[in-house]
Enzyme design. Structure first.
Site, PDB file in Angstrom:
ATOM      1  N   SER A  16       0.842  -1.206   0.000  1.00 35.37           N
ATOM      2  CA  SER A  16       0.000   0.000   0.000  1.00 35.37           C
ATOM      3  C   SER A  16       0.872   1.249   0.000  1.00 35.37           C
ATOM      4  CB  SER A  16      -0.940  -0.010   1.210  1.00 35.37           C
ATOM      5  OG  SER A  16      -0.249  -0.329   2.388  1.00 35.37           O
ATOM      6  N   GLU A  18       0.922   5.582   0.740  1.00 36.49           N
ATOM      7  CA  GLU A  18       0.256   6.705   1.421  1.00 36.49           C
ATOM      8  C   GLU A  18       0.636   8.014   0.728  1.00 36.49           C
ATOM      9  OE1 GLU A  18       0.193   6.619   5.722  1.00 36.49           O
ATOM     10  OE2 GLU A  18       0.742   8.731   5.763  1.00 36.49           O
ATOM     11  N   THR A  49      -3.798  11.018   3.766  1.00 37.66           N
ATOM     12  CA  THR A  49      -3.742  11.592   5.113  1.00 37.66           C
ATOM     13  C   THR A  49      -4.795  12.699   5.294  1.00 37.66           C
ATOM     14  OG1 THR A  49      -2.102  13.244   4.530  1.00 37.66           O
ATOM     15  CG2 THR A  49      -1.268  11.121   5.302  1.00 37.66           C
ATOM     16  N   ALA A  52      -4.968  17.166  10.427  1.00 36.49           N
ATOM     17  CA  ALA A  52      -5.620  17.398  11.722  1.00 36.49           C
ATOM     18  C   ALA A  52      -5.668  18.885  12.060  1.00 36.49           C
ATOM     19  CB  ALA A  52      -4.901  16.630  12.821  1.00 36.49           C
ATOM     20  N   ARG A 108      -6.273   9.660  16.421  1.00 39.75           N
ATOM     21  CA  ARG A 108      -6.556  10.790  17.293  1.00 39.75           C
ATOM     22  C   ARG A 108      -6.108  12.096  16.650  1.00 39.75           C
ATOM     23  NH1 ARG A 108      -3.127  12.150  22.577  1.00 39.75           N
ATOM     24  NH2 ARG A 108      -1.704  12.727  20.892  1.00 39.75           N
ATOM     25  N   GLY A 109      -4.910  12.080  16.060  1.00 38.55           N
ATOM     26  CA  GLY A 109      -4.299  13.332  15.591  1.00 38.55           C
ATOM     27  C   GLY A 109      -3.422  13.889  16.691  1.00 38.55           C
ATOM     28  N   ASP A 110      -2.533  14.775  16.305  1.00 40.63           N
ATOM     29  CA  ASP A 110      -1.659  15.391  17.307  1.00 40.63           C
ATOM     30  C   ASP A 110      -2.379  16.559  17.957  1.00 40.63           C
ATOM     31  OD1 ASP A 110       0.582  13.728  17.121  1.00 40.63           O
ATOM     32  OD2 ASP A 110       1.097  14.671  15.206  1.00 40.63           O
ATOM     33  N   GLN A 180       3.787   3.490  12.758  1.00 42.80           N
ATOM     34  CA  GLN A 180       4.614   4.683  12.571  1.00 42.80           C
ATOM     35  C   GLN A 180       5.961   4.233  11.997  1.00 42.80           C
ATOM     36  OE1 GLN A 180       5.074   7.633  11.827  1.00 42.80           O
ATOM     37  NE2 GLN A 180       4.094   8.574  13.611  1.00 42.80           N
ATOM     38  N   PHE A 220      11.048  15.397  10.645  1.00 44.07           N
ATOM     39  CA  PHE A 220       9.933  14.457  10.642  1.00 44.07           C
ATOM     40  C   PHE A 220       9.995  13.550  11.878  1.00 44.07           C
ATOM     41  CE2 PHE A 220       7.484  11.170   8.033  1.00 44.07           C
ATOM     42  CZ  PHE A 220       6.336  11.935   8.013  1.00 44.07           C
ATOM     43  N   HIS A 269       3.647  -0.718   3.938  1.00 39.66           N
ATOM     44  CA  HIS A 269       2.869   0.501   3.680  1.00 39.66           C
ATOM     45  C   HIS A 269       3.882   1.631   3.505  1.00 39.66           C
ATOM     46  CE1 HIS A 269      -0.610   3.228   3.984  1.00 39.66           C
ATOM     47  NE2 HIS A 269       0.156   3.999   4.741  1.00 39.66           N
TER      48      HIS A 269
HETATM   49  C1  LIG Z   1       0.108   5.178   9.928  1.00 36.47           C
HETATM   50  C2  LIG Z   1      -0.146   6.534  10.538  1.00 36.47           C
HETATM   51  C3  LIG Z   1      -0.884   7.474   9.841  1.00 36.47           C
HETATM   52  C4  LIG Z   1      -1.137   8.742  10.397  1.00 36.47           C
HETATM   53  N1  LIG Z   1      -1.884   9.637   9.682  1.00 36.47           N
HETATM   54  C5  LIG Z   1      -2.161  10.830  10.211  1.00 36.47           C
HETATM   55  C6  LIG Z   1      -2.987  11.779   9.513  1.00 36.47           C
HETATM   56  O1  LIG Z   1      -3.445  11.502   8.394  1.00 36.47           O
HETATM   57  N2  LIG Z   1      -3.243  12.971  10.105  1.00 36.47           N
HETATM   58  C7  LIG Z   1      -2.753  13.288  11.348  1.00 36.47           C
HETATM   59  O2  LIG Z   1      -3.044  14.385  11.835  1.00 36.47           O
HETATM   60  N3  LIG Z   1      -1.992  12.417  12.048  1.00 36.47           N
HETATM   61  C8  LIG Z   1      -1.683  11.202  11.505  1.00 36.47           C
HETATM   62  N4  LIG Z   1      -0.909  10.309  12.212  1.00 36.47           N
HETATM   63  C9  LIG Z   1      -0.349  10.726  13.509  1.00 36.47           C
HETATM   64  C10 LIG Z   1      -1.269  10.447  14.703  1.00 36.47           C
HETATM   65  O3  LIG Z   1      -2.472  11.169  14.579  1.00 36.47           O
HETATM   66  C11 LIG Z   1      -0.525  10.869  15.960  1.00 36.47           C
HETATM   67  O4  LIG Z   1       0.596  10.056  16.156  1.00 36.47           O
HETATM   68  C12 LIG Z   1      -1.330  10.982  17.245  1.00 36.47           C
HETATM   69  O5  LIG Z   1      -0.563  11.676  18.220  1.00 36.47           O
HETATM   70  C13 LIG Z   1      -1.725   9.649  17.862  1.00 36.47           C
HETATM   71  O6  LIG Z   1      -2.761   9.098  17.172  1.00 36.47           O
HETATM   72  P1  LIG Z   1      -3.384   7.670  17.611  1.00 36.47           P
HETATM   73  O7  LIG Z   1      -4.482   7.430  16.674  1.00 36.47           O
HETATM   74  O8  LIG Z   1      -2.345   6.647  17.763  1.00 36.47           O
HETATM   75  O9  LIG Z   1      -3.950   8.054  19.054  1.00 36.47           O
HETATM   76  P2  LIG Z   1      -4.423   7.189  20.288  1.00 36.47           P
HETATM   77  O10 LIG Z   1      -4.477   5.756  20.005  1.00 36.47           O
HETATM   78  O11 LIG Z   1      -5.656   7.845  20.794  1.00 36.47           O
HETATM   79  O12 LIG Z   1      -3.223   7.423  21.306  1.00 36.47           O
HETATM   80  C14 LIG Z   1      -2.779   8.741  21.636  1.00 36.47           C
HETATM   81  C15 LIG Z   1      -2.030   8.723  22.959  1.00 36.47           C
HETATM   82  O13 LIG Z   1      -2.947   8.488  24.016  1.00 36.47           O
HETATM   83  C16 LIG Z   1      -2.634   7.269  24.692  1.00 36.47           C
HETATM   84  N5  LIG Z   1      -3.917   6.577  24.910  1.00 36.47           N
HETATM   85  C17 LIG Z   1      -4.628   5.873  24.000  1.00 36.47           C
HETATM   86  N6  LIG Z   1      -5.771   5.410  24.541  1.00 36.47           N
HETATM   87  C18 LIG Z   1      -5.772   5.841  25.826  1.00 36.47           C
HETATM   88  C19 LIG Z   1      -6.685   5.692  26.893  1.00 36.47           C
HETATM   89  N7  LIG Z   1      -7.804   4.969  26.768  1.00 36.47           N
HETATM   90  N8  LIG Z   1      -6.386   6.281  28.081  1.00 36.47           N
HETATM   91  C20 LIG Z   1      -5.236   6.996  28.256  1.00 36.47           C
HETATM   92  N9  LIG Z   1      -4.331   7.150  27.257  1.00 36.47           N
HETATM   93  C21 LIG Z   1      -4.592   6.600  26.074  1.00 36.47           C
HETATM   94  C22 LIG Z   1      -1.689   6.503  23.773  1.00 36.47           C
HETATM   95  O14 LIG Z   1      -0.789   5.678  24.497  1.00 36.47           O
HETATM   96  C23 LIG Z   1      -0.972   7.631  23.073  1.00 36.47           C
HETATM   97  O15 LIG Z   1       0.080   8.113  23.860  1.00 36.47           O
HETATM   98  C24 LIG Z   1      -0.628   9.063  11.685  1.00 36.47           C
HETATM   99  C25 LIG Z   1       0.145   8.093  12.383  1.00 36.47           C
HETATM  100  C26 LIG Z   1       0.386   6.847  11.825  1.00 36.47           C
HETATM  101  C27 LIG Z   1       1.196   5.855  12.575  1.00 36.47           C
END
Ligand SMILES: Cc1cc2nc3c(=O)[nH]c(=O)nc-3n(C[C@H](O)[C@H](O)[C@H](O)COP(=O)(O)OP(=O)(O)OC[C@H]3O[C@@H](n4cnc5c(N)ncnc54)[C@H](O)[C@@H]3O)c2cc1C
Length: 293
Positions: A16, A18, A49, A52, A108-110, A180, A220, A269
């Site tokens: 795949s 991206e 992507t 966010a 989640r997004g940053d 990641q 990055f 990917h």
């Molecule tokens: C393949 C890939 C594609 C991406 N694409 C994008 C994109 O298109 N746009 C963008 O803005 N960002 C993107 N990101 C970045 C991503 O949004 C960030 O890394 C973000 O900070 C974390 O997202 P997540 O979905 O892993 O969050 P989560 O799974 O919600 O985790 C976020 C943080 O909270 C903690 N956490 C999770 N669940 C809980 C809980 N129940 N209680 C307490 N803590 C918890 C986790 O340990 C982690 O530290 C991408 C990342 C990857 C790996």
């Protein structure tokens, strides 16, 4: 259009790519030329992507829809919950379904520096809540992927805790993981062991960043918290010309991918950065060792 989990039923391995949404029309047309060139590698799906922070948000779905229409390749729309209200997310998810995009990478997004707050805002949300929302709204219409962090997420206290949160995402409806970027194959092995140890058996597809120029790479990696091992730093100082540096970097990423395949990775990917090369050169190298497309 196929769901990624339907593809998994038929294939042990997926390839795949991206892409990110370009900001103007000309770059968008260039992107479609790039996709046209990379199509010869027969990708199983293409992901786009989601900005966010705003800006290009609306373009993600337009691109996914056009990719599916023009190339008949299933698209996966990234979607982040941060900063959106529940209602906004419901509307976006409904829009994704209306366009017959069957795959979502639920993120989640940053957390933005300037916090936006609002009533019923999912600010402070986690990706598992987005998985739940999508599943609750549309049952099995979508395949849902989630992000994984072999080195642990930057905000997590440790890798083990982060992995436990990963399990919550899968229990909430996540069906596969895209990781990641990372540079040490061992990290993948350890991550798989950690995640499997928690009883999670979904596919974990390594995210591959072809090595770019040094400045972009360090920026990055600083943003996403990925560690650059000394061996990778050294690659940039050992070359005597740009051409040689390119060859060394392509060779490094090709070998990394081959290591992933040896470890049984169910897919690759590629974070293409919207370019044909070096992804194409890396794939050509891998293909000499193992048939992947
Ligand atoms: C393949 C890939 C594609 C991406 N694409 C994008 C994109 O298109 N746009 C963008 O803005 N960002 C993107 N990101 C970045 C991503 O949004 C960030 O890394 C973000 O900070 C974390 O997202 P997540 O979905 O892993 O969050 P989560 O799974 O919600 O985790 C976020 C943080 O909270 C903690 N956490 C999770 N669940 C809980 C809980 N129940 N209680 C307490 N803590 C918890 C986790 O340990 C982690 O530290 C991408 C990342 C990857 C790996």
């Amino acid at each position: 259009m196929k769901k990624i989990t339907d593809i998994f039923e038929q294939k042990k391995f997926t390839l795949s790519f991206e892409f990110f949404p370009p900001k103007d029309k000309q770059k968008t047309e260039q992107l479609f030329e790039t996709i046209s060139s990379l199509k010869r590698y027969d990708p199983d799906f293409i992901s786009v992507t989601y900005g966010a922070g705003g800006g290009t948000r609306g373009l993600t779905l337009d691109l996914c829809e056009r990719i599916q229409r023009q190339f008949s390749i299933p698209a996966m729309a990234h979607l982040t919950c941060i900063g959106h209200t529940r209602q906004e997310l419901k509307d976006i998810i409904g829009g994704i379904k209306d366009r017959n995009i069957r795959n979502i990478l639920a993120l989640r997004g940053d957390i933005p520096k300037e916090e936006k707050t609002g009533k019923d805002d999912l600010q402070g949300c986690y990706a598992y809540q987005l998985c739940k929302l999508i599943r609750g709204m549309h049952k099995d219409f979508f395949s849902i992927g989630v992000a994984g962090f072999p080195e642990g997420h930057v905000d997590a206290p440790d890798k083990e805790t982060d992995s436990k949160y990963m399990k919550i995402k899968i229990d909430a409806g996540g069906e596969f993981v895209v990781t990641q970027l990372f540079f040490e194959p061992e990290l993948y092995k350890e991550y798989i062991q950690r995640i499997r140890g928690l009883g999670v058996d979904v596919r974990i597809i390594p995210g591959i960043l072809p090595l770019t120029d040094y400045k972009s790479l360090t920026r990055f990696c600083r943003l996403c918290g990925a560690n650059i091992p000394p061996g990778v730093h050294n690659l940039f100082t050992s070359a005597e010309s740009d051409e040689q540096e390119y060859k060394i970097k392509v060779g490094y990423t090709s070998n990394f991918c081959i290591e992933m395949l040896k470890m049984g990775a169910p897919g690759l990917h590629f974070y293409t950065l919207n370019r044909v090369e070096p992804t194409s050169d890396i794939l050509n190298n891998i293909q000499k060792v193992q048939r992947i497309y």
